[in-house]
Design a protein around this motif. Structure first.
Motif, short mmCIF file in Angstrom:
data_model
loop_
_atom_site.label_atom_id
_atom_site.label_comp_id
_atom_site.label_asym_id
_atom_site.label_seq_id
_atom_site.Cartn_x
_atom_site.Cartn_y
_atom_site.Cartn_z
N GLY A 195 -7.30 0.36 -6.23
CA GLY A 195 -6.86 -1.01 -5.98
C GLY A 195 -5.59 -1.36 -6.73
N LYS A 219 5.72 -17.52 10.13
CA LYS A 219 5.06 -17.10 8.90
C LYS A 219 6.05 -17.03 7.74
CE LYS A 219 3.03 -12.95 6.89
NZ LYS A 219 4.20 -12.79 6.02
N ARG A 235 -0.95 -8.20 16.26
CA ARG A 235 -1.61 -9.52 16.30
C ARG A 235 -2.36 -9.68 17.61
NH1 ARG A 235 2.82 -11.65 13.54
NH2 ARG A 235 2.21 -12.41 11.48
N GLU A 236 -1.70 -9.27 18.72
CA GLU A 236 -2.34 -9.42 20.04
C GLU A 236 -3.62 -8.58 20.13
OE1 GLU A 236 0.72 -8.22 22.74
OE2 GLU A 236 2.02 -9.90 22.15
N SER A 242 6.72 -12.08 21.02
CA SER A 242 5.71 -11.69 20.04
C SER A 242 6.22 -11.82 18.61
CB SER A 242 5.26 -10.25 20.30
OG SER A 242 6.36 -9.37 20.20
N ALA A 243 7.55 -11.90 18.43
CA ALA A 243 8.11 -12.00 17.09
C ALA A 243 8.01 -13.42 16.52
CB ALA A 243 9.57 -11.53 17.08
N ALA A 254 5.56 -15.54 15.90
CA ALA A 254 4.56 -15.80 14.86
C ALA A 254 5.06 -15.31 13.51
CB ALA A 254 3.24 -15.14 15.23
N GLY A 255 5.73 -14.17 13.53
CA GLY A 255 6.25 -13.62 12.29
C GLY A 255 7.33 -14.50 11.68
N ALA A 299 4.35 -5.83 14.65
CA ALA A 299 3.47 -6.85 14.10
C ALA A 299 2.92 -7.73 15.22
CB ALA A 299 4.23 -7.71 13.08
N GLY A 300 3.79 -8.08 16.18
CA GLY A 300 3.36 -8.91 17.30
C GLY A 300 2.28 -8.19 18.11
N THR A 351 0.83 -1.19 0.00
CA THR A 351 0.00 0.00 0.00
C THR A 351 0.87 1.25 0.00
OG1 THR A 351 -1.70 -1.23 1.16
CG2 THR A 351 -1.89 1.15 1.23
N GLU A 352 2.06 1.15 0.62
CA GLU A 352 2.94 2.33 0.67
C GLU A 352 3.45 2.70 -0.73
OE1 GLU A 352 3.59 -0.61 1.95
OE2 GLU A 352 5.62 -1.26 1.43
N THR A 389 -1.34 -0.53 7.41
CA THR A 389 -0.16 -1.05 6.72
C THR A 389 1.08 -0.40 7.32
OG1 THR A 389 -0.43 0.64 5.02
CG2 THR A 389 -1.29 -1.53 4.53
N SER A 393 8.80 -6.25 13.26
CA SER A 393 8.33 -7.52 13.85
C SER A 393 7.63 -7.28 15.18
CB SER A 393 9.50 -8.47 14.12
OG SER A 393 10.05 -8.91 12.94
N PRO A 427 7.25 -9.92 8.25
CA PRO A 427 6.61 -10.70 9.32
C PRO A 427 5.21 -10.19 9.67
CG PRO A 427 8.16 -9.13 10.25
CD PRO A 427 8.26 -8.99 8.76
N THR A 428 4.81 -9.04 9.16
CA THR A 428 3.53 -8.48 9.60
C THR A 428 2.36 -9.12 8.87
OG1 THR A 428 3.84 -6.63 8.07
CG2 THR A 428 4.42 -6.25 10.35
N ALA A 429 1.18 -8.99 9.49
CA ALA A 429 0.00 -9.68 8.98
C ALA A 429 -0.42 -9.15 7.61
CB ALA A 429 -1.15 -9.53 9.97
N ASP A 430 0.01 -7.92 7.27
CA ASP A 430 -0.38 -7.37 5.96
C ASP A 430 0.54 -7.86 4.84
OD1 ASP A 430 1.73 -5.91 6.97
OD2 ASP A 430 1.06 -4.00 6.17
N ASP A 431 1.54 -8.65 5.17
CA ASP A 431 2.46 -9.19 4.16
C ASP A 431 1.99 -10.57 3.74
OD1 ASP A 431 4.41 -7.11 3.92
OD2 ASP A 431 5.08 -7.60 5.94
N GLY A 489 -2.01 -2.85 -3.59
CA GLY A 489 -1.87 -2.66 -2.16
C GLY A 489 -1.77 -3.99 -1.44
N ASP A 490 -1.77 -3.94 -0.11
CA ASP A 490 -1.63 -5.17 0.67
C ASP A 490 -2.99 -5.84 0.86
OD1 ASP A 490 1.18 -4.92 1.11
OD2 ASP A 490 0.75 -3.29 2.47
N ARG A 491 -3.68 -6.11 -0.23
CA ARG A 491 -4.97 -6.79 -0.15
C ARG A 491 -4.90 -8.04 -0.98
NH1 ARG A 491 -8.68 -1.61 -1.41
NH2 ARG A 491 -8.43 -0.59 0.60
#
Lengths: 429, 429
Positions: free
Chosen positions: B39, A127, B213-214, A120-121, A123-124, B209-210, A12-13, B225, B206, A74-78, A45-47
């Motif tokens: 998009g 992934k 997630r939480e 917390s890292a 999960a990333g 991101a953690g 998205t950036e 993003t 990271s 590692p982020t959820a949008d990746d 974008g990140d969709r």
């Protein structure tokens, strides 16, 4: 016929312009060198839906190879690995060895920063170690591995090379991607595709278009595109080796028609060509900049090795600095004003005197949006280049916004330096 | 649900990266302000088939509006109007009145340059006056008119807004495009889409991101993003007005978790924030740059009105200039070398003394590819900011190529200036 590739840039950036994509163009140039042509770069974008649609679009366009950049963090949008896996019908699986290697990298990075790795890292990290079945892993340069993913048996489609977004990581990973047998096979049968660039100063695009229309028959086999930018007309020709003679004839025709408006026949940029001329002639240069505020010096310094001719410069944004560091007389500033031919020349003279350089450049102007006064509108810029016993001055009225005016001023300045350095060739006395 | 739009950027020069696209991002931002989401941005070369495929892809993706940029020039490789007409089944017709107006513009331009209009330009003028049936004409800003082209009766699809490629022309033409009833209708029913940006320095992606997630449940309705660039972590959230409270809670959580690593909560860039602080505190600044060679001064000057605090600077590429314009002692340069904490500090001190500014910044480093020596590898940069009785120095080892090292050095310098200007707030004595 060349092999064809498509590129998908994710983020998205990038889509919203907060980051300028450097990967699409870089990949286009790398592929061209290997005889592969890029037809489309799709920025999404990140969709996940948009990314999947872009991949399917390129698959349907019949490309031989698809390359993606970004979305491996590692982020959820990746989400690139997941979406590519889905489109190619290749389920994701954890690669335990890769998982351990990424964990080691993150541990090492944190240690170097004197930090603990946060739970917390985890999960990333996990992934980033998920790999589509049948994919080849490209070892991480940062923390993210790349992938080469073939379509599943029964699913039509080109293989997808999945690369990280940071240009440094993508570029370092590229040779490993190219060496993958799946990639080599996809690009088999390709033919060399040559590209040559001519650059002209101050020539109209319409006039060149007319000339090219008249000569259309002689240009068969050349894909020629023209682009006018900041006063430069760039003429790029792409062709297969069989058309080399046609290209040589075309280039010769342009040079004979436009004479010394042609400043580059080998694709060199203005700052590279100026740098080469300064080196050959054993000359040094210094800059005195007001409205451009360092952009000319920075552009000269873009060229590796520029320290052999660029001594430095003065950014004299305030009038006091024009006086104190460049010896512009206070009286001159008061009578004719900071934006004047006289002050531009005094700045150039001042930087030569202070830095002991052979050439000096003075630039003073009104970049806007404020600062205009009667008779001196936004976009008015005065330039002067002194040296080798010559003096070239120019007053220009540049269109566009603050950034445009500053960038175009630098282009005019570089062109004046080029003229001064090539004067002897043009008018032998 | 927001209305959605797609953008097609044409031009081989953009596809191959010789020109950086500024139109896609600009249009994305304009549309977002009107509640329209983009998009995809598809970049295609000057090939009619690729452009047609891109238009069909966006039509199939179900967007409400398509916007193209570029390909409206007089040259034969400029084909956008023809291809859009074909895809939307709207035959081209000569618009005689428009033809005359474009002819007048070209005549006037040539007269201003003291030139005759070449007969070879006539074909180009005629080409630019060809309009698809049923299309609305947007008056030329340069020589090229824009178009708003509806799909023909019986052809499904969003209307296409055809705009010129030069950013200045495109931006000037945009209000007229937006005002067109066909465009208004396509975007009817849209809802406001808000966007807010947080910027953090030195925070790991990271870790964030953690945290996200939480907190996933609390973030529903926010499209967040993240992007790490040159040491800055940018967190952009987009949401409909109904989610404003959720966003406010999220922003407050980030600020309370990361404290003074958060340097921007309103999307302001580092140079804007530094500029604001300098203005508020009534302070002036000067720069002394070696490896960055003017980039820091130029970035400070990117901000309109920066002349009230930026006095100027010295680009001291050569050691002689460090001595002659910044008073760095020759003995110091000989004993510790130009790339050293001592020289960075002496440069900052020198620029303050010479320019009489409140703050001074010194940057010296090895941008590469050459210039490394034992103990001083490529990427090593020494920075020092002095002023207000404080001194902040930093030695960094930056990754990437010459351009990366120089750009990242500027980011570190701006961050140090920011720290120095906000020190009093952070540690009240």
């Amino acid at each position: 016929m060349s092999a064809r590739a498509g590129v998908v840039v994710t983020g998205t950036e990038v889509l919203t312009g907060r980051v300028t994509d450097r990967n699409g163009p870089w990949l286009a140039e790398q592929l061209r060198r290997h005889g592969v042509d890029i037809g489309q770069v799709v920025v999404v974008g990140d969709r996940p839906d948009d990314l999947a649609a872009a991949l399917r679009f390129l698959q349907n366009a019949g490309v031989d190879l698809i390359i993606t950049s970004g979305g491996l963090g590692p982020t959820a949008d990746d989400l690139t690995a997941e979406v590519v896996a889905e489109v190619l019908a290749r389920p994701l699986e954890l690669d335990p060895a890769l998982h351990a290697r990424i964990g080691d990298i993150i541990e090492r990075l944190n240690r170097a920063r004197g930090r603990q790795t946060e739970p917390s890292a985890a999960a990333g990290t996990r992934k980033q170690a998920m790999v589509p079945q049948g994919a080849a892993v490209l070892e991480p340069v940062g923390t993210a591995p790349g992938l080469v993913v073939p379509a599943a048996a029964g699913v039509a489609g080109a293989p997808v090379v999945v690369l990280p977004g940071p240009p440094y990581e993508l570029q370092a990973m590229w040779p490993a991607a190219l060496a993958q047998p799946m990639v080599q096979q996809a690009l088999a049968g390709r033919e060399e595709l040559r590209q040559h660039t001519l650059r002209l100063w101050g020539t109209s695009e319409s006039e060149l278009a007319g000339l090219m229309r008249e000569q259309a028959e002689k240009l068969a086999g050349l894909e020629i595109t023209t682009c006018l930018r900041d006063g430069e007309l760039e003429v790029v020709s792409r062709f297969h080796p069989v058309a080399q003679q046609r290209y040589d004839d075309f280039a010769a025709m342009i040079v004979s028609t436009y004479g010394d408006a042609v400043f580059s026949v080998d694709g060199g940029t203005l700052e590279e060509i100026v740098g080469r001329l300064l080196t050959e002639q054993g000359l040094t240069i210094g800059t005195a900049e007001s409205c451009t505020a360092g952009l000319l010096a920075a552009r000269l310094a873009d060229v590796p090795g520029s320290s052999s001719y660029l001594q430095g410069g003065v950014v004299s944004y305030a009038n006091e600095v024009k006086h104190s560091l460049l010896d512009v007389p206070v009286g001159l500033l008061e009578t004719v004003g900071a934006v004047s031919a006289e002050v531009a020349e005094a700045m150039a003279r001042g930087v030569i005197a202070r830095l002991g350089t052979d050439l000096g450049v003075g630039i003073t102007g009104i970049a806007g949006p404020g600062g205009a006064c009667p008779g001196k509108p936004v976009g008015l810029v005065e330039l002067c280049v002194l040296g080798r016993g010559s003096r070239l001055a120019r007053r220009v009225q540049l269109p566009g916004d603050r950034a445009d005016v500053r960038r175009r001023s630098v282009a005019v300045a570089l062109h004046l330096i080029w003229r001064l350095l090539t004067e002897a060739e043009r008018s032998p006395s």
